[in-house]
Design an enzyme around this catalytic site. Structure first.
Site, PDB file in Angstrom:
ATOM      1  N   GLU A 287       4.909  20.444  -2.015  1.00 29.32           N
ATOM      2  CA  GLU A 287       5.277  19.287  -1.191  1.00 29.32           C
ATOM      3  C   GLU A 287       4.575  19.295   0.157  1.00 29.32           C
ATOM      4  O   GLU A 287       4.367  18.252   0.762  1.00 29.32           O
ATOM      5  CB  GLU A 287       6.792  19.243  -0.968  1.00 29.32           C
ATOM      6  CG  GLU A 287       7.536  18.519  -2.066  1.00 29.32           C
ATOM      7  CD  GLU A 287       8.996  18.245  -1.741  1.00 29.32           C
ATOM      8  OE1 GLU A 287       9.508  18.757  -0.724  1.00 29.32           O
ATOM      9  OE2 GLU A 287       9.638  17.538  -2.525  1.00 29.32           O
ATOM     10  N   HIS A 308       2.175  36.689 -22.781  1.00 27.11           N
ATOM     11  CA  HIS A 308       2.179  36.388 -24.216  1.00 27.11           C
ATOM     12  C   HIS A 308       2.209  34.883 -24.468  1.00 27.11           C
ATOM     13  O   HIS A 308       2.461  34.438 -25.578  1.00 27.11           O
ATOM     14  CB  HIS A 308       3.366  37.094 -24.881  1.00 27.11           C
ATOM     15  CG  HIS A 308       3.256  38.587 -24.777  1.00 27.11           C
ATOM     16  ND1 HIS A 308       2.852  39.386 -25.821  1.00 27.11           N
ATOM     17  CD2 HIS A 308       3.440  39.412 -23.716  1.00 27.11           C
ATOM     18  CE1 HIS A 308       2.811  40.650 -25.416  1.00 27.11           C
ATOM     19  NE2 HIS A 308       3.167  40.693 -24.132  1.00 27.11           N
ATOM     20  N   LYS A 422      11.506   7.309  -6.947  1.00 27.05           N
ATOM     21  CA  LYS A 422      12.858   6.861  -6.574  1.00 27.05           C
ATOM     22  C   LYS A 422      12.912   5.344  -6.558  1.00 27.05           C
ATOM     23  O   LYS A 422      13.839   4.731  -7.098  1.00 27.05           O
ATOM     24  CB  LYS A 422      13.220   7.385  -5.179  1.00 27.05           C
ATOM     25  CG  LYS A 422      13.477   8.870  -5.134  1.00 27.05           C
ATOM     26  CD  LYS A 422      13.963   9.269  -3.742  1.00 27.05           C
ATOM     27  CE  LYS A 422      13.866  10.765  -3.545  1.00 27.05           C
ATOM     28  NZ  LYS A 422      14.074  11.158  -2.148  1.00 27.05           N
TER      29      LYS A 422
HETATM   30  O1  PA5 Z   1      11.713  19.373   1.053  1.00 24.42           O
HETATM   31  C1  PA5 Z   1      12.327  18.311   0.995  1.00 24.42           C
HETATM   32  O2  PA5 Z   1      12.575  17.659   2.022  1.00 24.42           O
HETATM   33  C2  PA5 Z   1      12.864  17.754  -0.306  1.00 24.42           C
HETATM   34  O3  PA5 Z   1      12.419  18.424  -1.413  1.00 24.42           O
HETATM   35  C3  PA5 Z   1      14.368  17.784  -0.308  1.00 24.42           C
HETATM   36  O4  PA5 Z   1      14.800  19.111  -0.146  1.00 24.42           O
HETATM   37  C4  PA5 Z   1      14.974  17.209  -1.578  1.00 24.42           C
HETATM   38  O5  PA5 Z   1      14.392  15.995  -1.897  1.00 24.42           O
HETATM   39  C5  PA5 Z   1      16.473  17.020  -1.402  1.00 24.42           C
HETATM   40  O6  PA5 Z   1      16.732  16.126  -0.370  1.00 24.42           O
HETATM   41  P1  PA5 Z   1      18.142  16.035   0.317  1.00 24.42           P
HETATM   42  O7  PA5 Z   1      18.470  17.368   0.887  1.00 24.42           O
HETATM   43  O8  PA5 Z   1      18.002  14.973   1.357  1.00 24.42           O
HETATM   44  O9  PA5 Z   1      19.133  15.653  -0.746  1.00 24.42           O
END
Ligand code: PA5
Length: 445
Positions: A287, A308, A422
């Site tokens: 990310e 494996h 989303k």
């Molecule tokens: O790193 C990030 O910001 C995302 O991966 C969030 O952790 C994930 O989408 C969960 O979001 P939230 O904590 O708002 O539910």
């Protein structure tokens, strides 16, 4: 202290080239330190370990005790950064086979809200029907569909089975200070809650209550975890020279490998306990760096299991990969290979040896084979698997990720790309407010 060894990358890139990153790394570190780089609103993790107070940890431990007193099972509802860090630490440190429910010292931790599988949720609710269970509802935005959906189901069941008064004690929210459904519910219902600081993004939040509370409930030492992270914060500070800073060297090495066409980094472990450390790492780097049509693809394998399955590809597939091995020097238990008088399996040559010695030779043999197969190899060595070393590892990867993202010239602290699915999902589900998108998406079907 954990350490980094890059020797087995040096046949592919030179030490001089790595050293030539000194200035760019320094600039990245200064940008982090001074808050002058991209995404500088999200640097709250940078000095989190050294600024965590004893009172804060005591408060988390007290909440953990309430769960321990009232629950045999605690469900962590969260996705991405809201569960991967705690799961990584808990699974790394837990006895993999202590599944009993009675007379536990610490509750079993289960996870929900990280998928939308009806079967998963149905089976979880079935399992919890006769259990003394509690819930930690973790969402920074407080609006994530996966987590909200699981929490709605879990809350209902908890209140019905345990009664509103107990439910109020064993449901805790970790979320934004003022925004989002999780905050509103927590305030309306009077749940204990913790705030995820505005300036700490989800994937950098493991050392906030997001990770600390579940880890404390599972019975692990959060003071040691923070102490380890603080040591690494010091070991990677701006004042530490490049050649002594493992995070600087890791960031430089992986960026140089990337430049030479090694576009995939495979994080390797030799213990199934580390599987979720890799999952956490994949999110952190994926990310943070995968944007603007660039970024190393973070992959992971569990060895020797995956030797494996994926071993063939790694040895002889497209040469676009490098490996970073997490190696645990000293395991926590001792088990020797027994002598067998018939020796039908031919294993008597190993009799008396530790199982870990066999594992270590598999690790060394694999490293040599992969390097021979043109896969550059780095090693991160943990002296042992405990809270302190995991704290060091967490901060090492976080700071290296910040530096690495800035070397790559992206904003390592946003994730605009995760919104696309989303928006489509909401359009397809006819979510109020998505009327235009709902119409538009029909033409694509
Ligand atoms: O790193 C990030 O910001 C995302 O991966 C969030 O952790 C994930 O989408 C969960 O979001 P939230 O904590 O708002 O539910």
């Amino acid at each position: 202290m954990i350490s980094l060894n890059i020797k087995k990358t040096l046949g592919f890139i030179s030490q001089d080239t790595i050293n030539s990153y000194k200035d760019v790394v320094k600039k990245a570190q200064e940008a982090l330190e001074n808050g002058t780089g991209q995404g500088s609103d999200y640097l709250g993790w940078l000095h989190l370990p050294s600024s965590t107070t004893k009172e804060h940890l005591e408060d988390i431990k007290a909440t953990a005790q309430t769960f321990k007193d009232n629950c045999d099972v605690v469900v962590v509802a969260g996705i991405g950064g809201s569960y991967l860090g705690s799961r990584a630490v808990i699974e790394a440190l837990s006895n993999s086979f202590d599944l009993r429910l009675e007379n536990r010292k610490n509750p079993i931790i289960l996870y929900a809200g990280n998928n939308i599988s009806e079967d998963y949720l149905f089976e979880l609710l079935e399992f919890l029907k006769d259990k003394r269970f509690g819930i930690i509802n973790i969402s920074k935005s407080g609006t994530t569909t996966e987590t909200a959906l699981a929490f709605r189901l879990l809350k209902k069941q908890c209140e019905e089975l345990r009664g509103k008064a107990i439910a109020k004690k064993v449901i805790v929210a970790i979320t934004d200070a003022s925004k989002g459904a999780a905050r509103i519910t927590a305030d309306n219902e009077g749940y204990k809650s913790y705030i995820i600081p505005d300036n700490v993004g989800g994937r950098f939040s493991v050392l906030t209550p997001v990770g600390l509370l579940p880890i404390a409930i599972a019975g692990f030492d959060i003071e040691q975890l923070i102490a380890g992270a603080t040591q690494m914060e010091q070991a990677t500070a701006l004042t530490v020279p490049f050649e002594n800073n493992p995070a600087a060297i890791y960031a430089a090495t992986r960026n140089e490998l990337y430049k030479t066409g090694k576009k995939i980094e495979i994080l390797v472990n030799y213990s199934p306990k580390l599987h979720y450390v890799s999952e956490w790492w994949k999110q952190l780097y994926g990310e943070s760096e995968g944007k603007e049509n660039k970024g190393i693809f973070p992959a992971a394998v569990d060895f020797t299991t995956d030797l494996h399955s994926m071993g063939q590809w790694i040895q002889e597939g497209e040469r676009t990969i490098f490996e970073t091995v997490i190696s645990v020097e000293k395991v926590n238990h001792e088990l020797r290979v027994p002598e067998d008088k018939d020796n039908l399996d031919g294993l008597n040559y190993l009799a008396g040896k530790r199982v870990d010695e066999v594992n270590k030779m598999a690790e060394l043999g694999t490293q040599l084979a992969h390097v021979d197969g043109n896969v550059p190899n780095m090693r991160i060595v943990l002296p042992s698997l405990n809270e302190r070393h995991l704290g060091q590892l967490i901060y090492f990867f976080e700071i290296a990720c910040g530096i690495s993202g800035y070397i790559l010239d992206v904003n390592p602290f946003n994730q605009p790309g995760v919104e696309a699915y989303k928006s489509n999902m909401f359009a397809l589900l006819n979510k109020p407010g998505y009327e235009e998108e709902s119409k538009a998406i029909q033409s694509k079907l």
